[in-house]
Write an enzyme that holds these catalytic residues in place. Structure first.
Site, PDB file in Angstrom:
ATOM      1  N   HIS A 140       0.818  -1.219   0.000  1.00 15.67           N
ATOM      2  CA  HIS A 140       0.000   0.000   0.000  1.00 15.67           C
ATOM      3  C   HIS A 140       0.848   1.265   0.000  1.00 15.67           C
ATOM      4  O   HIS A 140       0.319   2.369  -0.019  1.00 15.67           O
ATOM      5  CB  HIS A 140      -0.934  -0.024   1.225  1.00 15.67           C
ATOM      6  CG  HIS A 140      -2.078   0.921   1.143  1.00 15.67           C
ATOM      7  ND1 HIS A 140      -2.263   1.948   2.042  1.00 15.67           N
ATOM      8  CD2 HIS A 140      -3.109   1.012   0.251  1.00 15.67           C
ATOM      9  CE1 HIS A 140      -3.355   2.620   1.732  1.00 15.67           C
ATOM     10  NE2 HIS A 140      -3.884   2.083   0.645  1.00 15.67           N
ATOM     11  N   LYS A 142       3.336   4.331  -1.210  1.00 18.86           N
ATOM     12  CA  LYS A 142       3.525   5.151  -2.407  1.00 18.86           C
ATOM     13  C   LYS A 142       4.826   5.916  -2.227  1.00 18.86           C
ATOM     14  O   LYS A 142       4.866   6.946  -1.529  1.00 18.86           O
ATOM     15  CB  LYS A 142       2.380   6.128  -2.621  1.00 18.86           C
ATOM     16  CG  LYS A 142       1.024   5.478  -2.893  1.00 18.86           C
ATOM     17  CD  LYS A 142       0.250   5.225  -1.647  1.00 18.86           C
ATOM     18  CE  LYS A 142      -1.125   4.626  -1.964  1.00 18.86           C
ATOM     19  NZ  LYS A 142      -1.843   4.193  -0.747  1.00 18.86           N
ATOM     20  N   ASP A 147      17.504   9.315  -8.065  1.00 22.05           N
ATOM     21  CA  ASP A 147      18.950   9.541  -7.945  1.00 22.05           C
ATOM     22  C   ASP A 147      19.433   9.567  -6.503  1.00 22.05           C
ATOM     23  O   ASP A 147      20.520  10.084  -6.212  1.00 22.05           O
ATOM     24  CB  ASP A 147      19.350  10.845  -8.648  1.00 22.05           C
ATOM     25  CG  ASP A 147      19.191  10.767 -10.160  1.00 22.05           C
ATOM     26  OD1 ASP A 147      19.137   9.639 -10.687  1.00 22.05           O
ATOM     27  OD2 ASP A 147      19.110  11.827 -10.808  1.00 22.05           O
ATOM     28  N   HIS A 319      -9.032  10.999   0.963  1.00 17.81           N
ATOM     29  CA  HIS A 319      -8.094   9.886   0.836  1.00 17.81           C
ATOM     30  C   HIS A 319      -6.817  10.134   1.630  1.00 17.81           C
ATOM     31  O   HIS A 319      -5.901   9.320   1.614  1.00 17.81           O
ATOM     32  CB  HIS A 319      -7.755   9.674  -0.653  1.00 17.81           C
ATOM     33  CG  HIS A 319      -7.114   8.360  -0.953  1.00 17.81           C
ATOM     34  ND1 HIS A 319      -5.778   8.236  -1.282  1.00 17.81           N
ATOM     35  CD2 HIS A 319      -7.622   7.101  -0.975  1.00 17.81           C
ATOM     36  CE1 HIS A 319      -5.496   6.964  -1.502  1.00 17.81           C
ATOM     37  NE2 HIS A 319      -6.590   6.249  -1.319  1.00 17.81           N
ATOM     38  N   LYS A 321      -3.922  10.749   4.620  1.00 15.79           N
ATOM     39  CA  LYS A 321      -3.442  10.059   5.820  1.00 15.79           C
ATOM     40  C   LYS A 321      -2.389  10.956   6.464  1.00 15.79           C
ATOM     41  O   LYS A 321      -1.188  10.690   6.389  1.00 15.79           O
ATOM     42  CB  LYS A 321      -2.832   8.690   5.478  1.00 15.79           C
ATOM     43  CG  LYS A 321      -3.750   7.759   4.648  1.00 15.79           C
ATOM     44  CD  LYS A 321      -3.443   7.835   3.198  1.00 15.79           C
ATOM     45  CE  LYS A 321      -4.074   6.742   2.375  1.00 15.79           C
ATOM     46  NZ  LYS A 321      -5.499   6.591   2.450  1.00 15.79           N
ATOM     47  N   ASP A 326       0.621  19.533  18.263  1.00 20.74           N
ATOM     48  CA  ASP A 326       1.222  20.781  18.748  1.00 20.74           C
ATOM     49  C   ASP A 326       1.716  21.622  17.571  1.00 20.74           C
ATOM     50  O   ASP A 326       1.051  21.666  16.544  1.00 20.74           O
ATOM     51  CB  ASP A 326       2.306  20.483  19.777  1.00 20.74           C
ATOM     52  CG  ASP A 326       1.720  19.827  21.033  1.00 20.74           C
ATOM     53  OD1 ASP A 326       0.533  20.070  21.317  1.00 20.74           O
ATOM     54  OD2 ASP A 326       2.438  19.082  21.711  1.00 20.74           O
TER      55      ASP A 326
END
Length: 428
Positions: A140, A142, A147, A319, A321, A326
């Site tokens: 899952h 991404k 380089d 979608h 996350k 603080d």
């Protein structure tokens, strides 16, 4: 999108059992690194131009892994850029999830393979009665590393539904661009996960990293990679959430697509609100999975009565996350706060200690919650008929115990199967 004459096939039809590569990362812990430049990228409008430009400028290496690539204007542009990079001699490894990318055509994959892209599929599985069976324990993450000097990590897939012009189903999401010393760890992790050799992290280096973590001050530009796997790091991301929420002093803002954490995190969120911390949750108001909304709403009464502010984002599917605590701590990544992400899927987040980044993320989430969300309250918390409440109660407790039940299953070993050209020769 795929034309009507293009051959459509599932990934497993063009992969044969041998050879199989397995990521070799075991017990690796990554510490904090300072002096990084981090930039928040919101939605495809900000993310795709930056990633595609970095890929176009690649000189020696591209490491890319993602849950989804679609054959639309975004996926086709990615394919074109990768082919051009491979043709000029850039070494490219692309890892795709067998479920999320299960609808890619043979032509799409073969074009990459024939150009010299090292293409591999995470856990392809055959269909049974036309239904895909590899639902759980997905790749899952991404991650893109170019380089070894610039990295992108977050929740955005390579698909046009992350762009506003996709329509009302366009996703609201976030990623982060990292440049600086922390990229070395992201690069090391991506190399190992791709099955390629990488410099070993010996015990004295890990000890040095732990000392560095203990010495972290409030200086800006601090970044740390955390991940969960089904081996020695099954709870690392959840533990980070627990620790920072437990120690929060002023505010906690969590924006998460699939919110159904375990009791420990729910309790820490509730306790933070009870001791006077401003706690704000931004959750889906229009989820793509009905059970996701039902599960999240089972937690509302428990949290609202403690003083937690809950907002449902209703403009389009959420979608993201991301979270902040603080004025200096933030996280961006692929991990939802639900049983799949916290117990089964392979996930990665970056932790960031940077006041400017935290402020930028807070301002964007504040605008989202203030102008595009529905505020939930105890008198508006979903009730419903007796049978709705009964179903909700059952769903709540099934999902509550789901991680423990999943833990009874044999530990999942990642399998990366190289794409095999239909002619039978591996071109990558």
């Amino acid at each position: 999108m795929t034309g009507p004459l293009m051959e459509k096939t599932t990934i497993e039809q063009v992969s044969t059992p041998p050879p199989v590569r397995e990521p070799v990362v075991v017990g690796v812990e990554y510490g904090w690194h300072g002096n990084n430049r981090v930039e928040l990228l919101e939605n495809g409008e900000e993310y795709f131009p930056r990633v595609f430009e970095a890929l176009r400028q690649a000189q020696s290496e591209i490491l890319l892994e993602t849950f989804i690539v679609f054959e639309d204007k975004v996926g086709n542009e990615l394919q074109k850029i990768l082919i051009e990079a491979a043709q000029r001699g850039v070494r490219i490894t692309v890892s795709l999830d067998g479920f999320g990318c299960g609808e890619l055509s043979t032509e799409f994959l073969a074009a990459l393979s024939n150009a010299g892209v090292r293409l591999q599929i995470f856990d392809p599985a055959p269909r049974h009665f036309g239904i895909r069976t590899n639902w759980f324990r997905r790749l899952h993450r991404k991650i893109v590393v170019v380089d070894g000097t610039i990295a992108f990590l977050g929740g955005i897939n390579f698909s046009a539904d992350h762009l506003a012009d996709f329509g009302p189903e366009a996703k609201q999401d976030y990623s982060v661009e990292v440049q600086g010393p922390a990229v070395a760890d992201i690069h090391h992790f991506a190399l190992l996960q791709s099955g390629r050799p990488a410099r070993a992290k010996y015990w004295w280096r890990r000890r040095r990293q732990r000392r560095a973590e203990l010495a972290v001050s409030d200086h800006d530009g601090q970044v740390r990679l955390v991940y969960r796997d089904n081996g020695e790091h099954p709870g690392d991301i959840e533990e980070e959430y627990l620790q920072v929420v437990r120690n929060a002093r002023h505010r906690v803002v969590i924006a998460n697509a699939y919110f159904f954490p375990g009791y420990r995190l729910l309790r820490e969120i509730r306790n933070a609100a009870r001791r006077g911390v401003e706690v704000r949750l931004i959750l889906q108001g229009q989820p793509d999975l009905r059970v996701a909304r039902l599960a999240a709403r089972m937690t509302y009464d428990y949290l609202l009565r403690a003083g937690v502010a809950i907002y449902e984002y209703c403009d389009r599917p959420l979608h993201g996350k991301v979270a902040l605590v603080d004025e200096d701590w933030s996280t961006v990544g692929s991990s939802n706060l639900d049983p799949l992400s916290l117990s089964l899927n392979l996930e990665a987040n970056v932790l960031i200690r940077d006041r400017a980044f935290n402020r930028d993320l807070f301002e964007r989430l504040d605008e989202l919650s203030s102008n595009h969300c529905k505020v939930m309250s105890t008198d508006k918390a979903p009730r419903g008929r007796i049978w709705h409440m009964t179903i909700g109660f059952l769903v709540f407790h099934v999902l509550r115990h789901f991680p423990a039940w999943a833990g009874w299953l044999p530990a999942h070993k990642p399998r990366l199967k190289p794409f095999i050209h239909p002619t039978g020769s591996d071109k990558a």
